[in-house]
Scaffold this active site. Structure first.
Site, PDB file in Angstrom:
ATOM      1  N   LYS A  36       0.711  -1.171  -0.066  1.00 16.16           N
ATOM      2  CA  LYS A  36       0.021   0.150  -0.209  1.00 16.16           C
ATOM      3  C   LYS A  36       1.049   1.156  -0.125  1.00 16.16           C
ATOM      4  O   LYS A  36       1.792   1.243   0.879  1.00 16.16           O
ATOM      5  CB  LYS A  36      -0.974   0.059   1.207  1.00 16.16           C
ATOM      6  CG  LYS A  36      -1.723   1.279   1.306  1.00 16.16           C
ATOM      7  CD  LYS A  36      -2.988   1.376   2.221  1.00 16.16           C
ATOM      8  CE  LYS A  36      -2.502   1.873   3.898  1.00 16.16           C
ATOM      9  NZ  LYS A  36      -2.221   3.305   3.648  1.00 16.16           N
ATOM     10  N   ASP A  63      -3.416   4.406  -1.934  1.00 10.16           N
ATOM     11  CA  ASP A  63      -4.518   4.915  -0.947  1.00 10.16           C
ATOM     12  C   ASP A  63      -4.472   6.340  -1.153  1.00 10.16           C
ATOM     13  O   ASP A  63      -3.770   7.150  -0.197  1.00 10.16           O
ATOM     14  CB  ASP A  63      -4.014   4.281   0.272  1.00 10.16           C
ATOM     15  CG  ASP A  63      -5.261   4.751   1.350  1.00 10.16           C
ATOM     16  OD1 ASP A  63      -6.227   4.813   1.095  1.00 10.16           O
ATOM     17  OD2 ASP A  63      -4.782   4.421   2.727  1.00 10.16           O
ATOM     18  N   LEU A  64      -5.097   7.012  -2.168  1.00  9.72           N
ATOM     19  CA  LEU A  64      -5.127   8.471  -2.174  1.00  9.72           C
ATOM     20  C   LEU A  64      -6.541   8.999  -1.507  1.00  9.72           C
ATOM     21  O   LEU A  64      -6.662  10.147  -1.546  1.00  9.72           O
ATOM     22  CB  LEU A  64      -5.090   8.754  -3.585  1.00  9.72           C
ATOM     23  CG  LEU A  64      -3.800   8.450  -4.487  1.00  9.72           C
ATOM     24  CD1 LEU A  64      -3.715   9.103  -5.718  1.00  9.72           C
ATOM     25  CD2 LEU A  64      -2.551   9.010  -3.434  1.00  9.72           C
ATOM     26  N   LYS A  65      -7.517   8.275  -1.359  1.00  8.72           N
ATOM     27  CA  LYS A  65      -8.823   8.741  -0.647  1.00  8.72           C
ATOM     28  C   LYS A  65      -9.217   9.956  -1.575  1.00  8.72           C
ATOM     29  O   LYS A  65      -9.389  11.109  -0.947  1.00  8.72           O
ATOM     30  CB  LYS A  65      -8.616   8.970   0.644  1.00  8.72           C
ATOM     31  CG  LYS A  65      -8.007   7.749   1.604  1.00  8.72           C
ATOM     32  CD  LYS A  65      -8.158   8.068   2.977  1.00  8.72           C
ATOM     33  CE  LYS A  65      -7.806   6.833   4.174  1.00  8.72           C
ATOM     34  NZ  LYS A  65      -6.416   6.454   3.816  1.00  8.72           N
ATOM     35  N   ASP A  68     -13.820  14.692  -4.345  1.00 13.07           N
ATOM     36  CA  ASP A  68     -14.129  16.093  -5.163  1.00 13.07           C
ATOM     37  C   ASP A  68     -15.255  16.055  -5.990  1.00 13.07           C
ATOM     38  O   ASP A  68     -16.132  15.107  -5.711  1.00 13.07           O
ATOM     39  CB  ASP A  68     -12.771  16.193  -5.826  1.00 13.07           C
ATOM     40  CG  ASP A  68     -12.372  17.690  -6.087  1.00 13.07           C
ATOM     41  OD1 ASP A  68     -13.281  18.415  -6.555  1.00 13.07           O
ATOM     42  OD2 ASP A  68     -11.256  18.043  -6.060  1.00 13.07           O
ATOM     43  N   ASN A  71     -16.730  15.233 -11.745  1.00 10.29           N
ATOM     44  CA  ASN A  71     -15.745  15.076 -12.716  1.00 10.29           C
ATOM     45  C   ASN A  71     -14.463  15.130 -12.513  1.00 10.29           C
ATOM     46  O   ASN A  71     -13.836  14.407 -13.291  1.00 10.29           O
ATOM     47  CB  ASN A  71     -16.190  16.530 -13.515  1.00 10.29           C
ATOM     48  CG  ASN A  71     -15.521  16.522 -14.884  1.00 10.29           C
ATOM     49  OD1 ASN A  71     -15.681  15.759 -15.789  1.00 10.29           O
ATOM     50  ND2 ASN A  71     -14.767  17.653 -15.141  1.00 10.29           N
ATOM     51  N   THR A 122     -11.259   6.101  10.846  1.00 13.28           N
ATOM     52  CA  THR A 122     -11.180   5.475  12.270  1.00 13.28           C
ATOM     53  C   THR A 122     -10.608   6.754  13.207  1.00 13.28           C
ATOM     54  O   THR A 122     -10.852   6.393  14.580  1.00 13.28           O
ATOM     55  CB  THR A 122     -10.314   4.331  12.487  1.00 13.28           C
ATOM     56  OG1 THR A 122      -8.939   4.461  11.751  1.00 13.28           O
ATOM     57  CG2 THR A 122     -11.081   3.057  11.931  1.00 13.28           C
ATOM     58  N   GLN A 192      -2.954   3.233  17.039  1.00 18.64           N
ATOM     59  CA  GLN A 192      -4.111   2.606  16.734  1.00 18.64           C
ATOM     60  C   GLN A 192      -4.776   1.988  18.327  1.00 18.64           C
ATOM     61  O   GLN A 192      -4.154   1.437  18.792  1.00 18.64           O
ATOM     62  CB  GLN A 192      -3.700   1.320  16.006  1.00 18.64           C
ATOM     63  CG  GLN A 192      -3.199   1.274  14.595  1.00 18.64           C
ATOM     64  CD  GLN A 192      -4.124   2.093  13.456  1.00 18.64           C
ATOM     65  OE1 GLN A 192      -5.164   2.184  13.838  1.00 18.64           O
ATOM     66  NE2 GLN A 192      -3.630   1.999  12.266  1.00 18.64           N
ATOM     67  N   GLY A 212       1.538  -1.998   8.797  1.00 21.68           N
ATOM     68  CA  GLY A 212       2.658  -1.043   8.528  1.00 21.68           C
ATOM     69  C   GLY A 212       3.726  -1.052   9.754  1.00 21.68           C
ATOM     70  O   GLY A 212       4.630  -2.254   9.234  1.00 21.68           O
ATOM     71  N   ARG A 213       3.512  -0.422  10.697  1.00 16.70           N
ATOM     72  CA  ARG A 213       4.633  -0.437  11.770  1.00 16.70           C
ATOM     73  C   ARG A 213       5.159  -1.789  12.196  1.00 16.70           C
ATOM     74  O   ARG A 213       6.507  -2.001  12.359  1.00 16.70           O
ATOM     75  CB  ARG A 213       4.273   0.668  12.853  1.00 16.70           C
ATOM     76  CG  ARG A 213       4.561   2.142  12.169  1.00 16.70           C
ATOM     77  CD  ARG A 213       3.692   3.055  13.030  1.00 16.70           C
ATOM     78  NE  ARG A 213       2.309   2.794  13.085  1.00 16.70           N
ATOM     79  CZ  ARG A 213       1.330   3.422  13.541  1.00 16.70           C
ATOM     80  NH1 ARG A 213       1.834   4.623  14.542  1.00 16.70           N
ATOM     81  NH2 ARG A 213       0.091   3.364  13.613  1.00 16.70           N
TER      82      ARG A 213
HETATM   83  O1  C5P Z   1       1.455   1.280  10.905  1.00 14.88           O
HETATM   84  P1  C5P Z   1       0.235   0.745  10.832  1.00 14.88           P
HETATM   85  O2  C5P Z   1      -0.113  -0.699  10.908  1.00 14.88           O
HETATM   86  O3  C5P Z   1      -0.767   1.391  11.926  1.00 14.88           O
HETATM   87  O4  C5P Z   1      -0.362   1.278   9.532  1.00 14.88           O
HETATM   88  C1  C5P Z   1      -1.938   1.142   8.979  1.00 14.88           C
HETATM   89  C2  C5P Z   1      -1.864   2.100   7.809  1.00 14.88           C
HETATM   90  O5  C5P Z   1      -3.278   1.686   7.367  1.00 14.88           O
HETATM   91  C3  C5P Z   1      -1.435   3.261   7.722  1.00 14.88           C
HETATM   92  O6  C5P Z   1      -1.121   3.525   6.512  1.00 14.88           O
HETATM   93  C4  C5P Z   1      -2.737   4.043   8.066  1.00 14.88           C
HETATM   94  O7  C5P Z   1      -2.647   5.229   7.270  1.00 14.88           O
HETATM   95  C5  C5P Z   1      -3.915   3.410   7.400  1.00 14.88           C
HETATM   96  N1  C5P Z   1      -4.931   3.405   7.775  1.00 14.88           N
HETATM   97  C6  C5P Z   1      -5.508   3.379   9.290  1.00 14.88           C
HETATM   98  N2  C5P Z   1      -6.791   3.632   9.582  1.00 14.88           N
HETATM   99  C7  C5P Z   1      -7.705   3.806   8.682  1.00 14.88           C
HETATM  100  C8  C5P Z   1      -7.487   4.064   7.192  1.00 14.88           C
HETATM  101  C9  C5P Z   1      -5.988   4.005   6.802  1.00 14.88           C
HETATM  102  O8  C5P Z   1      -4.579   3.098   9.908  1.00 14.88           O
HETATM  103  N3  C5P Z   1      -8.844   4.202   9.010  1.00 14.88           N
END
Ligand code: C5P
Length: 234
Positions: A36, A63-65, A68, A71, A122, A192, A212-213
């Site tokens: 991602k 993941d650009l969310k 807008d 169009n 979240t 988180q 991620g982390r």
């Molecule tokens: O490092 P970690 O496991 O917390 O990364 C989670 C990824 O998911 C990050 O890229 C974060 O921006 C993304 N994300 C999130 N919660 C959301 C949407 C996306 O943690 N509701």
């Protein structure tokens, strides 16, 4: 509970430096199918970076969310269609018409691309919604926005692991559900809050978990990937 259900790992490659990011991906060998890329790296390194990752044989979740007018979102999707991406996010609160235009643009320009709707971030709770004069609870709003995404023909949703059971109950297999907020037992939670382990997320019915982390900051990222993948396939 969906014990026989398959769930794949997506690595959230949230690293500032491109070389470090590519080295990390290489260090995991061919274990990872999905990466991602978010706003942080895409705004810095742009389309070339996506090509580089794709050349490593990875599927890309961009993941650009997007959010807008219809169009502009449709045109952005047409522009992105030249990139080797497999998933793309947009905000469902952009509305039904925005999502319908997005789906049409995707079908015409990149038929295999999965469009995922972000429902309620979240980071937003009931109090944050109230500040915007939204009377629904976050849980009610997620289901409401998911209904609009269904009507528009979106492929999936990004949601909390804690929303998966309700969404699967209401929409069945209609949507692929992609869930961040996953932490292997014993790893640091960071910012988180409402987390699940990989195994719990799979059992709840997540189709993909985003981590991620716990991988990026692991002493041995390849081992962290192997251990999460094992938990998902056990
Ligand atoms: O490092 P970690 O496991 O917390 O990364 C989670 C990824 O998911 C990050 O890229 C974060 O921006 C993304 N994300 C999130 N919660 C959301 C949407 C996306 O943690 N509701």
């Amino acid at each position: 509970m969906q014990r026989n259900h398959s769930c794949q790992l997506i690595l959230a490659l949230d690293i500032e430096d491109k070389k470090e990011a590519i080295d990390l991906v290489n260090s995991t060998g061919d274990q990872l199918e999905w990466i991602k890329v978010g706003l942080q790296m895409f705004t810095k390194y742009g389309p070339d970076y996506i090509h580089e990752l794709s050349n490593l044989g990875k599927k890309i979740f961009l993941d650009l969310k997007l959010h807008d007018i219809p169009n502009t979102v449709a045109k952005a999707i047409e522009s992105l269609s030249a990139l080797p991406i497999d998933m793309l996010t947009l905000h469902t609160c952009g509305g039904l018409e925005m999502m319908q235009w997005a789906v049409k643009a995707q079908e015409n320009s990149k038929p295999d691309l999965q469009l995922l709707g972000v429902t309620v971030l979240t980071s937003m709770d009931d109090n944050g919604l109230r500040q915007m004069d939204i009377r629904q609870s976050a849980a009610e709003r997620v289901v409401h926005l998911a209904g609009l995404a269904q009507e528009a023909g979106m492929s999936g949703l990004v949601c909390s692991t804690h929303e998966v059971v309700a969404l699967k109950e209401k929409f069945g297999k209609q949507f692929k559900l992609v869930t961040p907020g996953v932490r292997p037992a014993g790893s640091a939670t960071g910012d988180q809050k409402r987390i699940m382990t990989p195994g719990q997320a799979r059992e709840a019915g997540s189709d993909y978990i985003v981590v991620g982390r716990p991988i990026i900051q692991a002493a041995n990222p390849a081992e962290a990937v192997a251990s999460i993948t094992k938990e998902l396939t056990q």
